[in-house]
Design an enzyme around this catalytic site. Structure first.
Site, mmCIF file in Angstrom:
data_model
loop_
_atom_site.group_PDB
_atom_site.id
_atom_site.type_symbol
_atom_site.label_atom_id
_atom_site.label_comp_id
_atom_site.label_asym_id
_atom_site.label_seq_id
_atom_site.Cartn_x
_atom_site.Cartn_y
_atom_site.Cartn_z
ATOM 1 N N LYS A 25 0.842 -1.201 0.000
ATOM 2 C CA LYS A 25 0.000 0.000 0.000
ATOM 3 C C LYS A 25 0.878 1.252 0.000
ATOM 4 O O LYS A 25 0.662 2.179 -0.770
ATOM 5 C CB LYS A 25 -0.894 0.017 1.244
ATOM 6 C CG LYS A 25 -1.688 1.311 1.388
ATOM 7 C CD LYS A 25 -2.448 1.397 2.698
ATOM 8 C CE LYS A 25 -1.523 1.591 3.886
ATOM 9 N NZ LYS A 25 -2.190 2.134 5.082
ATOM 10 N N ASP A 52 -7.706 1.971 -0.466
ATOM 11 C CA ASP A 52 -6.823 3.137 -0.363
ATOM 12 C C ASP A 52 -6.217 3.538 -1.702
ATOM 13 O O ASP A 52 -6.005 4.723 -1.965
ATOM 14 C CB ASP A 52 -5.700 2.863 0.655
ATOM 15 C CG ASP A 52 -6.187 3.075 2.076
ATOM 16 O OD1 ASP A 52 -7.416 3.182 2.264
ATOM 17 O OD2 ASP A 52 -5.351 3.143 2.992
ATOM 18 N N ASN A 94 -10.455 6.628 4.023
ATOM 19 C CA ASN A 94 -9.680 6.627 5.271
ATOM 20 C C ASN A 94 -8.203 6.430 4.947
ATOM 21 O O ASN A 94 -7.476 5.808 5.688
ATOM 22 C CB ASN A 94 -10.195 5.512 6.191
ATOM 23 C CG ASN A 94 -9.747 5.712 7.643
ATOM 24 O OD1 ASN A 94 -9.153 6.743 7.985
ATOM 25 N ND2 ASN A 94 -10.012 4.731 8.477
ATOM 26 N N ARG A 128 -8.341 12.044 12.315
ATOM 27 C CA ARG A 128 -6.899 11.751 12.252
ATOM 28 C C ARG A 128 -6.144 13.052 11.983
ATOM 29 O O ARG A 128 -6.456 13.778 11.045
ATOM 30 C CB ARG A 128 -6.621 10.703 11.162
ATOM 31 C CG ARG A 128 -7.314 9.387 11.463
ATOM 32 C CD ARG A 128 -7.097 8.377 10.369
ATOM 33 N NE ARG A 128 -5.695 8.000 10.219
ATOM 34 C CZ ARG A 128 -5.250 7.207 9.245
ATOM 35 N NH1 ARG A 128 -6.084 6.738 8.343
ATOM 36 N NH2 ARG A 128 -3.979 6.896 9.181
ATOM 37 N N SER A 175 3.217 11.684 13.149
ATOM 38 C CA SER A 175 3.118 10.782 12.006
ATOM 39 C C SER A 175 4.237 11.129 11.044
ATOM 40 O O SER A 175 4.477 12.311 10.763
ATOM 41 C CB SER A 175 1.758 10.939 11.321
ATOM 42 O OG SER A 175 1.808 10.342 10.041
ATOM 43 N N ASP A 325 3.165 -0.716 12.082
ATOM 44 C CA ASP A 325 1.992 -1.444 11.587
ATOM 45 C C ASP A 325 2.122 -2.938 11.829
ATOM 46 O O ASP A 325 1.212 -3.592 12.337
ATOM 47 C CB ASP A 325 1.790 -1.177 10.089
ATOM 48 C CG ASP A 325 1.209 0.212 9.854
ATOM 49 O OD1 ASP A 325 0.913 0.892 10.858
ATOM 50 O OD2 ASP A 325 1.059 0.599 8.691
ATOM 51 N N LYS A 352 -4.098 5.929 14.342
ATOM 52 C CA LYS A 352 -4.224 5.235 13.056
ATOM 53 C C LYS A 352 -5.704 5.037 12.706
ATOM 54 O O LYS A 352 -6.554 5.763 13.209
ATOM 55 C CB LYS A 352 -3.476 3.901 13.117
ATOM 56 C CG LYS A 352 -1.986 4.070 13.344
ATOM 57 C CD LYS A 352 -1.263 4.470 12.068
ATOM 58 C CE LYS A 352 0.202 4.689 12.355
ATOM 59 N NZ LYS A 352 1.106 4.078 11.450
ATOM 60 N N GLU A 353 -6.007 4.039 11.898
ATOM 61 C CA GLU A 353 -7.384 3.829 11.447
ATOM 62 C C GLU A 353 -8.360 3.857 12.616
ATOM 63 O O GLU A 353 -9.511 4.238 12.497
ATOM 64 C CB GLU A 353 -7.488 2.501 10.700
ATOM 65 C CG GLU A 353 -7.022 2.561 9.247
ATOM 66 C CD GLU A 353 -5.513 2.516 9.070
ATOM 67 O OE1 GLU A 353 -4.777 2.750 10.054
ATOM 68 O OE2 GLU A 353 -5.069 2.274 7.928
ATOM 69 N N HIS A 397 -8.499 -2.571 8.873
ATOM 70 C CA HIS A 397 -8.052 -3.793 8.197
ATOM 71 C C HIS A 397 -7.097 -4.626 9.035
ATOM 72 O O HIS A 397 -7.195 -5.846 9.086
ATOM 73 C CB HIS A 397 -7.386 -3.410 6.867
ATOM 74 C CG HIS A 397 -6.283 -2.390 6.990
ATOM 75 N ND1 HIS A 397 -5.130 -2.454 6.280
ATOM 76 C CD2 HIS A 397 -6.150 -1.289 7.778
ATOM 77 C CE1 HIS A 397 -4.349 -1.440 6.587
ATOM 78 N NE2 HIS A 397 -4.955 -0.715 7.493
ATOM 79 N N LYS A 428 -9.072 -2.407 2.623
ATOM 80 C CA LYS A 428 -8.209 -1.220 2.617
ATOM 81 C C LYS A 428 -6.837 -1.535 2.024
ATOM 82 O O LYS A 428 -6.262 -0.717 1.317
ATOM 83 C CB LYS A 428 -8.075 -0.705 4.041
ATOM 84 C CG LYS A 428 -7.333 0.600 4.185
ATOM 85 C CD LYS A 428 -7.565 1.109 5.597
ATOM 86 C CE LYS A 428 -6.659 2.253 6.009
ATOM 87 N NZ LYS A 428 -6.673 3.428 5.207
#
Ligand code: C5P
Length: 668
Positions: A25, A52, A94, A128, A175, A325, A352-353, A397, A428
């Site tokens: 991604k 995404d 998102n 976010r 971030s 992640d 995050k998500e 996800h 995603k």
């Protein structure tokens, strides 16, 4: 198709085989943006096809980039630094990897060329943070308004006057995507000056910056890096398309399979293709963490080969800042460790998500783990007793993919299924995740759930069976189609209706396949042929021949595959799947069934009379009920459902209610 509300994963006991990863991604969206900003056409291979990347592609298209399918790749013709569309509203779902860099690029383009853009997303996207990026861009003369809460999307970008004399500063401790956004966008305005970005605060998630720098280099921009505090874009920097670019497999997605192999590849190894030692993704360092927990991982340039090493896994304490992640996967591996594991320096999980620390703690407790959470750490101790759990996924996800690994609990003393709520959220980054998992996961056949729908001809079994399979995410076996396909083969071969040995021989090597709701006989689409009345009649005749029925048993049993099966036919609950978790016997009056079939035939332009159909159905019922082998009758424990007066939806809901009553999840 309705979005399935849940997916139940039966207890899993092993993994083996090969899995091919979807594209990364992080790389996909960076490549798309860079290809969209530079001049000329870039052919992109192995791009991830996911939610995404879809929003990024839509945005680029809306901005006037040329996007076209190109063989098995995609070609992107970029703007060459010139805005062709000066007003657009972009919906970015998102996808942080779309929101942040597009905001930076459009802010700079709009400040130099004019133009008004609105960037928005789903409600979670609006929670976010993006304030640090906005704060970095405003001093450069970009006009950006936060339309909701200050510091959060949606954003309006509306012109300004570029002033690049002041130093460019960005915070790096919330971030790393803010720095990535600036690095990717600033070459747009570096024609006549060198641009220096100073990072304030400790830069987190550095490996993602390395991906950014590696890809910028592929697009002709050599950023100079002094430690992790200062980045310099050289004067005259200009994006140059590499012409052709391949996207690596997603290293974060690999983590689920590395974990599955470490937990459950006890015989043959699990081979993961798409990433390996040559990867530019930081999450490839998950391999080291997995090894520390006991995984046996061999690396090839573009593949990983995983087997169980230490068992139980070894508990670890690890600073996970470098793999934010993939570290989520370690939290689930901790369920299989020999003590509590502690993952630290993961404050970024909270933005995050979803708030991933809170979500992970809540959901792992449901399966029985003891979890302690802090502002920037999580500690997970394995369950003393596993519990069946319905896992909330928070539109994240990674929560869904992580949770699926709890289904290997039989290897640690459990025997519980795991319910994943809203399983499609994996779209995603990895839309085919569950198929990929079920392609390499093993379960005891008896633990793969089966729901049977038996009943007389034209009672609507096929329609009900197929709708139930959709809702449960299970395979669907329309066993009548097997008898009908055998009938087609027998009719074509000119066999007599009572030629038992000849028909059984045809059934034994029936070249029948099902593909996206179509039935293929020796490659020919026979879906409509199967429904013809003479085919149905012959099917019912040959179905009374013991040798034919016997031959088709194996074929039918073979449909019992992960994650589960809905099987419909005359003898599914009584003969083929006597251990089915739920058996339904579906009926409707002969008149209702004749009317339904009549409507079906007329709609296809086939003439028919209700009286003749009714007589036909009754004759077929009698033959099915009175034959000596597998006569049509409800299984002793079957639930009877007369759907004469019910809509399909009502029948589906009724059966799903019964299904729920035989599941162990309760109200979690
Ligand atoms: O359900 P359908 O009408 O497609 O089935 C065709 C014929 O195959 C039925 O009339 C029945 O006699 C036979 N059959 C069977 N056992 C099954 C499925 C179908 O005997 N499990």
């Amino acid at each position: 198709m309705s979005r399935p509300e849940f997916l139940d994963i039966p207890p899993l006991v092993g993994t083996a085989g090969t899995v091919r990863l979807p594209g990364s991604k992080s790389i996909s969206n960076r490549v798309l943006l860079l290809a969209g900003l530079c001049a000329g056409t870039t052919r992109v291979h192995d791009l991830l096809d996911s939610d995404d990347t879809q929003v990024m592609l839509e945005a680029l298209r809306a901005l006037g980039c040329g996007i076209a399918r190109d063989g098995d790749g995609l070609s992107v013709t970029g703007l060459g630094g010139r805005l062709v569309v000066r007003e657009a509203r972009l919906f970015l779902g998102n996808a942080g990897t779309a929101m942040r860099p597009l905001a930076a690029a459009l802010a700079l383009l709009s400040a130099t060329q004019g133009g008004r853009f609105e960037l928005s997303g789903v409600p979670r996207m609006h929670e976010r943070p993006i304030g640090d990026l906005v704060d970095a861009l405003r001093p450069l003369g970009c006009r950006i308004d936060c339309l909701g809460q200050e510091g959060y999307p949606p954003l309006r970008i509306d012109g300004g006057r570029l002033a690049l004399d002041a130093p460019i500063r960005v915070r790096g401790d919330v971030s790393s995507q803010f720095l990535t956004a600036l690095l990717m966008a600033l070459p747009l305005v570096a024609q006549d000056r060198e641009l220096i970005i100073d990072v304030e605060g400790e830069l987190i998630s550095r490996p993602y910056i390395e991906i950014t720098l590696a890809l910028l280099a592929r697009f002709g921009i050599a950023v100079r890096r002094d430690g992790w505090q200062r980045f310099t874009i050289p004067r005259g920097a200009a994006y140059r398309s590499p012409g052709e670019i391949h996207v690596e497999g997603d290293a974060s997605s690999a983590s689920y399979f590395i974990a599955a192999g470490a937990i459950a590849a006890t015989g043959e190894a699990l081979r993961i293709e798409g990433v390996g030692s040559a990867s530019i993704q930081g999450d490839i360092r998950f391999v080291e963490a997995a090894r520390a927990m006991g995984a046996d991982v061999r690396e090839e340039a573009n593949a990983l080969i995983v087997q169980r090493g230490a068992w139980p896994l070894r508990a670890i304490t690890l600073d996970c800042n470098h793999i934010p992640d993939a570290a989520m996967t370690l939290a689930v591996m901790a369920l299989y460790a020999d003590g509590p594991s502690r993952l630290t320096n993961i404050a970024s999980w909270r933005v995050k998500e979803t708030d991933r620390i809170a979500a992970m703690a809540t959901e792992l407790r449901k399966v029985g783990a003891t979890v302690v959470e802090g502002a920037d750490f999580i500690e997970v101790a394995p369950p003393a007793r596993w519990r069946p759990a319905a896992i909330h996924t928070y539109d994240d996800h990674r929560m869904a993919m992580c949770a699926s690994l709890a289904a290997f609990n039989p290897l640690a003393g459990g025997r519980e299924p795991v319910r994943i709520l809203d399983p499609r959220c994996v779209g995603k980054t990895f839309p085919g995740y569950f198929d990929a998992l079920f392609g390499v996961a093993q379960a005891a056949p008896s633990s793969i759930p089966v729901l049977t729908v038996d009943g007389p001809t034209a009672s609507g079994k096929g329609t009900l069976g197929s709708a139930l399979a959709d809702r449960l995410g299970y395979y669907h076996l329309d066993s009548g189609a097997l008898y009908r396909a055998t009938a087609v083969a027998a009719l074509r071969a000119g066999l007599a209706p009572d030629d038992e040995a000849g028909t059984a021989a045809l059934a034994r090597c029936l070249p029948l396949r099902f593909e996206s709701q179509r039935a293929l006989l020796a490659g020919e689409d026979v879906t409509d042929t199967l429904r013809l009345e003479d085919v149905g009649n012959r099917a019912s005749q040959i179905a009374a021949l013991p040798a034919v029925r016997q031959t088709l048993v194996e074929l039918q049993l073979g449909f019992r595959q992960l994650p589960g099966l809905v099987a419909d036919g005359r003898d599914m609950g009584t003969v083929i799947f006597p251990d089915a978790a739920l058996k339904v016997f579906l009926t409707a009056s002969a008149e209702t069934r004749a009317e339904r079939r009549h409507k079906q035939l007329i709609s296809k332009g086939i003439p028919a009379s209700i009286q003749a159909l009714c007589a036909d159905l009754e004759a077929r019922d009698a033959r099915d009920q009175n034959r000596s082998i597998a006569p049509l009758k409800p299984a002793a424990e079957a639930r009877l459902l007369d759907n004469s007066a019910l809509s399909i939806e009502a029948s589906v809901e009724q059966v799903l209610d019964w299904w729920e009553s035989v599941q162990p999840f309760g109200a979690s």
